[in-house]
Design an enzyme around this catalytic site. Sequence first.
Site, PDB file in Angstrom:
ATOM      1  N   ASN A   9       0.761  -1.226   0.126  1.00  0.00           N
ATOM      2  CA  ASN A   9       0.155  -0.144   0.067  1.00  0.00           C
ATOM      3  C   ASN A   9       0.986   1.214   0.001  1.00  0.00           C
ATOM      4  OD1 ASN A   9      -2.021   2.124   0.293  1.00  0.00           O
ATOM      5  ND2 ASN A   9      -2.333   1.621   2.658  1.00  0.00           N
ATOM      6  N   LYS A  11       0.295   4.263  -0.215  1.00  0.00           N
ATOM      7  CA  LYS A  11      -0.460   5.529   0.344  1.00  0.00           C
ATOM      8  C   LYS A  11       0.085   6.562  -0.566  1.00  0.00           C
ATOM      9  CE  LYS A  11      -0.016   3.283   4.941  1.00  0.00           C
ATOM     10  NZ  LYS A  11       0.325   3.015   6.184  1.00  0.00           N
ATOM     11  N   HIS A  94      -9.249   1.628   5.243  1.00  0.00           N
ATOM     12  CA  HIS A  94      -8.047   1.546   5.884  1.00  0.00           C
ATOM     13  C   HIS A  94      -8.039   2.651   6.873  1.00  0.00           C
ATOM     14  CE1 HIS A  94      -3.944   2.839   6.690  1.00  0.00           C
ATOM     15  NE2 HIS A  94      -3.347   1.587   6.170  1.00  0.00           N
ATOM     16  N   GLU A  96      -6.415   4.850   7.889  1.00  0.00           N
ATOM     17  CA  GLU A  96      -6.286   6.454   7.538  1.00  0.00           C
ATOM     18  C   GLU A  96      -7.308   7.191   7.079  1.00  0.00           C
ATOM     19  OE1 GLU A  96      -2.270   5.643   5.606  1.00  0.00           O
ATOM     20  OE2 GLU A  96      -1.416   5.139   7.577  1.00  0.00           O
ATOM     21  N   GLU A 166      -5.054  -4.590  10.898  1.00  0.00           N
ATOM     22  CA  GLU A 166      -3.961  -3.309  11.263  1.00  0.00           C
ATOM     23  C   GLU A 166      -4.140  -2.957  12.256  1.00  0.00           C
ATOM     24  OE1 GLU A 166      -2.299  -2.597   6.994  1.00  0.00           O
ATOM     25  OE2 GLU A 166      -3.483  -0.995   7.629  1.00  0.00           O
ATOM     26  N   GLY A 172       3.162   2.209  10.610  1.00  0.00           N
ATOM     27  CA  GLY A 172       4.228   3.355  10.171  1.00  0.00           C
ATOM     28  C   GLY A 172       4.963   3.610  11.582  1.00  0.00           C
ATOM     29  N   SER A 212       3.843  -2.097  10.091  1.00  0.00           N
ATOM     30  CA  SER A 212       5.391  -2.329  10.450  1.00  0.00           C
ATOM     31  C   SER A 212       5.919  -3.666   9.930  1.00  0.00           C
ATOM     32  CB  SER A 212       5.762  -2.076  11.755  1.00  0.00           C
ATOM     33  OG  SER A 212       5.416  -0.622  12.063  1.00  0.00           O
TER      34      SER A 212
HETATM   35  O1  G3H Z   1      -1.649  -0.235   4.656  1.00  0.00           O
HETATM   36  C1  G3H Z   1      -0.462  -0.701   5.244  1.00  0.00           C
HETATM   37  C2  G3H Z   1      -0.418  -0.424   6.686  1.00  0.00           C
HETATM   38  O2  G3H Z   1      -0.968   0.969   7.131  1.00  0.00           O
HETATM   39  C3  G3H Z   1       1.052  -0.604   7.202  1.00  0.00           C
HETATM   40  O3  G3H Z   1       1.911   0.503   7.038  1.00  0.00           O
HETATM   41  P1  G3H Z   1       3.464   0.241   7.601  1.00  0.00           P
HETATM   42  O4  G3H Z   1       3.730  -1.067   6.902  1.00  0.00           O
HETATM   43  O5  G3H Z   1       3.989   1.561   7.001  1.00  0.00           O
HETATM   44  O6  G3H Z   1       3.430   0.286   8.804  1.00  0.00           O
END
Ligand code: G3H
Length: 252
Positions: A9, A11, A94, A96, A166, A172, A212
Amino acid sequence: MRTPIIAGNWKMFKTMAEARAFAQEAKAGNHTSGVQKVICAPFTALAALKEELAGTDIAIGAQNMHFEEQGAYTGEISASMLKEIGVEYVVLGHSERRQYFNETDETVNKKVVAALAAGLVPIVCVGESLEQREAGETADVVRTQTEGAFAGVNAAQVADTVIAYEPIWAIGTGKSSTAEDANETIAIIRSVIGERFGQATAEKVRIQYGGSVKPENIASYMAQPDIDGALVGGASLVADSYLQLVAGATSR
Ligand SMILES: O=C[C@H](O)COP(=O)(O)O
């Protein structure tokens, strides 16, 4: 036996040119089979990415969509617009989007229904905040989100979707959930699917962990019986790292 699925992803990262560069590198190093590979890119990079990845087994996904087929919804994108580009997956709900863009269980549900009707595979995200975890509410939160997302959807459709667990506190932050804790919550999500849609559906639906995930820890998640892959943010932005995650998913 469920096929593992590693979805990147991105983002709000990568221009079209950057997406093309990633694809060229990923194509050159893509030698792992037996794992489903997906890159969920910004809308603006999807067509370029599709073009570059033609003829490979790396599918593309979007990170959101609107639930209506068309209409006066300035700034929105419909499922059929995504399909036309060759998009196969769409991330829905998601955290976010829930946090910054007012996504609710109700809108996630409408989007799941619309995505399925259009032939897109939803990657439905669920997960608790740190406060909810500390209050012992994790199971209730993922139950409510899972039931909400799939309201009115039939068992056969649910079986072909992907769910991503998640925990918000792990996204993150570098603070990943332990593999055992992630598996425990994913098993709860699977049991909710079982109660609602039957055991066969629960056994078929793929449930990823996200938060993560990195090449160094992917194998520990894949060693867990209920974890079928990962939804990966930061570590999916570099082609070599993404390919290492894919290779790590074969340890299942
Ligand atoms: O969609 C992915 C997640 O929000 C995980 O993000 P991350 O791997 O940067 O922690």
